[in-house]
Each structure stands twice: as C-alpha cells, then as structure tokens.
Write an enzyme that holds these catalytic residues in place. Structure first.
Site, PDB file in Angstrom:
ATOM      1  N   TYR A  39      22.576  34.249  32.559  1.00  0.00           N
ATOM      2  CA  TYR A  39      22.811  35.594  33.376  1.00  0.00           C
ATOM      3  C   TYR A  39      22.049  35.875  34.478  1.00  0.00           C
ATOM      4  O   TYR A  39      22.272  35.154  35.555  1.00  0.00           O
ATOM      5  CB  TYR A  39      22.380  36.490  32.234  1.00  0.00           C
ATOM      6  CG  TYR A  39      21.177  36.444  32.287  1.00  0.00           C
ATOM      7  CD1 TYR A  39      19.412  36.296  32.312  1.00  0.00           C
ATOM      8  CD2 TYR A  39      20.656  38.160  32.916  1.00  0.00           C
ATOM      9  CE1 TYR A  39      18.404  36.362  32.571  1.00  0.00           C
ATOM     10  CE2 TYR A  39      19.348  38.732  33.202  1.00  0.00           C
ATOM     11  CZ  TYR A  39      18.084  37.923  33.069  1.00  0.00           C
ATOM     12  OH  TYR A  39      17.080  38.330  33.283  1.00  0.00           O
ATOM     13  N   ARG A  58      22.738  31.555  42.168  1.00  0.00           N
ATOM     14  CA  ARG A  58      22.019  31.518  41.460  1.00  0.00           C
ATOM     15  C   ARG A  58      22.401  31.026  39.946  1.00  0.00           C
ATOM     16  O   ARG A  58      21.749  30.416  39.368  1.00  0.00           O
ATOM     17  CB  ARG A  58      21.202  32.776  41.663  1.00  0.00           C
ATOM     18  CG  ARG A  58      20.229  32.451  40.574  1.00  0.00           C
ATOM     19  CD  ARG A  58      19.051  33.615  40.782  1.00  0.00           C
ATOM     20  NE  ARG A  58      19.583  35.565  40.112  1.00  0.00           N
ATOM     21  CZ  ARG A  58      19.474  36.418  40.685  1.00  0.00           C
ATOM     22  NH1 ARG A  58      17.812  36.175  40.936  1.00  0.00           N
ATOM     23  NH2 ARG A  58      19.203  36.773  40.053  1.00  0.00           N
ATOM     24  N   HIS A 108      19.208  21.585  17.771  1.00  0.00           N
ATOM     25  CA  HIS A 108      18.829  21.543  19.194  1.00  0.00           C
ATOM     26  C   HIS A 108      19.008  21.482  20.143  1.00  0.00           C
ATOM     27  O   HIS A 108      19.243  21.853  21.067  1.00  0.00           O
ATOM     28  CB  HIS A 108      17.212  21.407  19.124  1.00  0.00           C
ATOM     29  CG  HIS A 108      15.955  22.195  18.346  1.00  0.00           C
ATOM     30  ND1 HIS A 108      16.148  22.703  17.094  1.00  0.00           N
ATOM     31  CD2 HIS A 108      14.977  22.829  19.087  1.00  0.00           C
ATOM     32  CE1 HIS A 108      15.879  23.658  16.401  1.00  0.00           C
ATOM     33  NE2 HIS A 108      14.471  23.547  17.590  1.00  0.00           N
ATOM     34  N   LYS A 154      17.140  31.964  35.302  1.00  0.00           N
ATOM     35  CA  LYS A 154      17.132  32.695  34.982  1.00  0.00           C
ATOM     36  C   LYS A 154      18.318  32.666  33.408  1.00  0.00           C
ATOM     37  O   LYS A 154      19.607  32.848  33.141  1.00  0.00           O
ATOM     38  CB  LYS A 154      18.842  33.796  35.957  1.00  0.00           C
ATOM     39  CG  LYS A 154      18.324  35.905  35.684  1.00  0.00           C
ATOM     40  CD  LYS A 154      19.264  36.280  37.244  1.00  0.00           C
ATOM     41  CE  LYS A 154      18.837  37.809  36.840  1.00  0.00           C
ATOM     42  NZ  LYS A 154      17.999  38.508  36.233  1.00  0.00           N
ATOM     43  N   GLU A 186       5.329  37.193  39.315  1.00  0.00           N
ATOM     44  CA  GLU A 186       6.260  38.591  39.183  1.00  0.00           C
ATOM     45  C   GLU A 186       5.810  39.460  38.157  1.00  0.00           C
ATOM     46  O   GLU A 186       5.280  39.290  37.160  1.00  0.00           O
ATOM     47  CB  GLU A 186       7.160  38.424  39.319  1.00  0.00           C
ATOM     48  CG  GLU A 186       7.686  37.083  38.050  1.00  0.00           C
ATOM     49  CD  GLU A 186       9.176  36.585  38.049  1.00  0.00           C
ATOM     50  OE1 GLU A 186       9.778  36.861  38.830  1.00  0.00           O
ATOM     51  OE2 GLU A 186       9.119  34.998  37.134  1.00  0.00           O
ATOM     52  N   LEU A 210      11.166  33.792  39.567  1.00  0.00           N
ATOM     53  CA  LEU A 210      13.019  34.125  39.250  1.00  0.00           C
ATOM     54  C   LEU A 210      12.670  34.308  41.139  1.00  0.00           C
ATOM     55  O   LEU A 210      12.212  34.974  41.190  1.00  0.00           O
ATOM     56  CB  LEU A 210      13.616  35.253  38.689  1.00  0.00           C
ATOM     57  CG  LEU A 210      15.141  34.405  38.472  1.00  0.00           C
ATOM     58  CD1 LEU A 210      15.629  33.499  38.003  1.00  0.00           C
ATOM     59  CD2 LEU A 210      15.438  36.231  38.534  1.00  0.00           C
TER      60      LEU A 210
HETATM   61  C1  LIG Z   1      11.835  37.928  36.004  1.00  0.00           C
HETATM   62  C2  LIG Z   1      12.354  38.433  37.117  1.00  0.00           C
HETATM   63  N1  LIG Z   1      12.275  38.262  38.521  1.00  0.00           N
HETATM   64  C3  LIG Z   1      12.568  39.158  39.642  1.00  0.00           C
HETATM   65  C4  LIG Z   1      14.276  40.013  39.044  1.00  0.00           C
HETATM   66  C5  LIG Z   1      14.403  40.381  40.595  1.00  0.00           C
HETATM   67  O1  LIG Z   1      15.700  39.948  40.833  1.00  0.00           O
HETATM   68  P1  LIG Z   1      17.040  40.482  41.506  1.00  0.00           P
HETATM   69  O2  LIG Z   1      16.674  40.966  43.187  1.00  0.00           O
HETATM   70  O3  LIG Z   1      18.017  39.264  41.728  1.00  0.00           O
HETATM   71  O4  LIG Z   1      17.394  41.638  40.619  1.00  0.00           O
HETATM   72  C6  LIG Z   1      14.224  39.799  38.150  1.00  0.00           C
HETATM   73  C7  LIG Z   1      15.406  40.511  37.666  1.00  0.00           C
HETATM   74  O5  LIG Z   1      15.768  41.373  37.122  1.00  0.00           O
HETATM   75  C8  LIG Z   1      13.839  39.701  36.992  1.00  0.00           C
HETATM   76  O6  LIG Z   1      14.235  39.877  35.774  1.00  0.00           O
END
Ligand SMILES: Cc1ncc(COP(=O)(O)O)c(C=O)c1O
Length: 288
Positions: A39, A58, A108, A154, A186, A210
């Site tokens: 997503y 992305r 799977h 993602k 993060e 991410l």
């Molecule tokens: C795990 C994770 N890291 C980082 C981010 C930040 O990403 P973005 O700046 O593209 O919203 C998100 C956004 O939802 C996230 O789910």
C-alpha cells in the site's frame, strides 16, 4: 456499516467507484488470507498531492519487491489519485492505495500464470497536526523492534507495527520508537530523527526501516536551512541523551517528541532544529 467510516464515502475497487459500505472483496483475496499485498498513502493539500511521484515510485518498488506486476501505468495511478481527490468531500485528504496479489485458492506459493491483482483506493479526511501538537510535542515509549527483515517494503502485513502502536496506546502515549539490537529503527508508523550537538541524525536507509517519503524531504530541508545531516546507526543511549527528537510521516508531517519513556527530551520543549525544519516543511506545502 464500517465503524468510524461514513458509509456513503466513495472508494475505488478494481476499476469502479462504489459506496464504502458496498465495496466487496473476495474472502480468497490473498491480502485477506495471507497479507500478500502492498500500500501507499499520499497526503493531499487543498486538492494538490504532495510528493506524488516519490509515493508512486515507492509503491512501484514495493510491488516489484513482491513480484506483483503493477496493475496500472504511472499515468493511470496519477489519474486514479486525482479522481479520488475529486470525489473526496474534503480537498485536504489522504489517498490510500492498496494492491494485493488477488483472489486465488489458498496456497502460500504465488499463483502461476497471469494474475489479476486487487486494487483498492480511498481518500480519507486529513487533519493536519494541531497547534497544540506542534507546541507541546508528542510523548513516546521505547519498544523492541520485533518485525521481519524487510521493513523497506510497504507491505500490508503490519502485525509488528500494529503491536508496537498498541503498546504506545496502552502506555497512554502517542507513538512507539522501535529499537533493534540496541539501535534506533523507526516508529510504529513513522520515521524518527535525533538531534545531537546541532546535527540531524537518521538511521541508515536499509531493510530495517521503511524509507518514508519525508526521509528524502527532510534531508533536502536540512540542507536548505543549514542543518548538518548525518545518516548512521544511532544507539538507544544516544536517543535517550538527544537534544531533540523529531518524528515524520505523511500524517504527522514533522513533529517534536518532547517526552520519551516518561522523561523530557532535551529541555522538554520543541527545539530550534524542529522549528527550522517545520517552517521549511510548511513552506513546501504552501508552495504546492
Ligand atoms: C513503518 C513506517 N515508517 C515510516 C513511515 C513514514 O513514511 P512517510 O513519510 O512516507 O509517511 C510510515 C508511514 O506510515 C510507516 O508506516
């Protein structure tokens, strides 16, 4: 009725726009059965998508990582985003796009032959961070990062992130900061930044985080505002001793973290690096 969702809001599903409470996906959808999908979430200000090309890059990277052929060309994705925005009751909104591998007999292994991915899109209301959040900052807790080793995708398989966020909710704070082997990764749904001795630090862009679309943006804003930036591993001790901690995501934009694990971060007030970067972020949005 879907709790918390106005039923008459419009969603896009596999080529059609329908009421949210009438959209139906197969119980055999591999997104439902296996979490086999990806997503992305694009913030839109007054009808104008922000960093759309980067979000679509992305999305395409995530699809490629899972060997799901992109069900739309770049032009078609852009047209879909604009159509979702056009139908949105609020011109400032978040466009959520999701692609799963589609509906097949449960197995799977990937289905063989040409596949028909499921494509879903919705524009949801986006309330920008409040003045109180900007002035008071957010409160966070530290949690161990218990996710898999492909956090750069993602993916809709978000259990690790879900459990981390729930720990924050149960602790009565805004977000969880995750640490793997003693180093910062993060937030549950955000990237985390540390300011130490005037330098903005962020963890390396690798498989453990991410790469938020705000990651690249923040490095641009740091350069623009003369804030030195360094990408490197950041230990839990450095985070605990930080002068400032910042958090970024599409929804949070950039916000200060003023309390971590019940202790004030730095002075306990939003710091000067946050103020600079937040003003620069706002200027980018205003220039859209
Ligand atoms: C795990 C994770 N890291 C980082 C981010 C930040 O990403 P973005 O700046 O593209 O919203 C998100 C956004 O939802 C996230 O789910």
């Amino acid at each position: 009725m879907i709790p918390g969702m106005p039923g008459d809001s419009q969603v896009y599903l596999n080529g059609e726009f329908t009421r949210a409470d009438e959209a139906k996906v197969s119980v055999f959808d591999r997104g439902f059965i296996l979490g086999d999908g990806v997503y992305d979430v694009v913030p839109v200000y007054h009808g104008k998508p922000f960093r759309m090309a980067e979000h679509l890059d992305r999305l395409e990277r995530s699809l490629k990582a899972l060997s799901i052929p992109s069900p739309k060309s770049r032009e078609e994705w852009i047209a879909l985003i604009h159509e979702l925005v056009r139908r949105s009751p609020t011109p400032t909104c978040m466009v959520y796009l999701q692609v799963t591998r589609g509906a097949y007999k449960r197995d799977h292994a990937f289905p063989t032959g040409k596949i028909t991915p499921t494509v879903f899109g919705i524009a949801a209301e986006f309330r920008r961070p409040s003045a109180a959040q900007r002035d008071q900052g957010l409160r966070m807790i530290s949690v161990p990062d218990e996710r898999w080793l492909h956090c750069e995708i993602k993916s809709i398989s978000l259990l690790g992130n879900v459990l981390a966020r729930q720990q924050a909710v149960e602790a009565g704070v805004d977000e969880a900061i995750q640490f793997r082997d003693g180093y910062l990764t993060e937030g549950a749904a955000s990237n985390i930044w540390v300011v130490s001795g005037g330098t903005l630090l962020a963890p390396p862009k690798n498989n453990l985080i991410l790469e938020g679309i705000r990651y690249g943006l923040m490095t641009e804003l740091a350069q623009e505002t003369g804030v030195p930036f360094e990408m490197r591993r950041i230990s839990q001790a450095e985070v605990a001793a930080a002068d400032e901690i910042l958090v970024t995501s599409a929804g949070k934009e950039v916000l200060p973290v003023t309390e971590l694990d019940g202790k004030p971060v730095g002075t306990g007030q939003p710091g000067p690096v946050y103020r600079k970067l937040q003003a620069a972020y706002d200027a980018r949005v205003a220039a859209l």
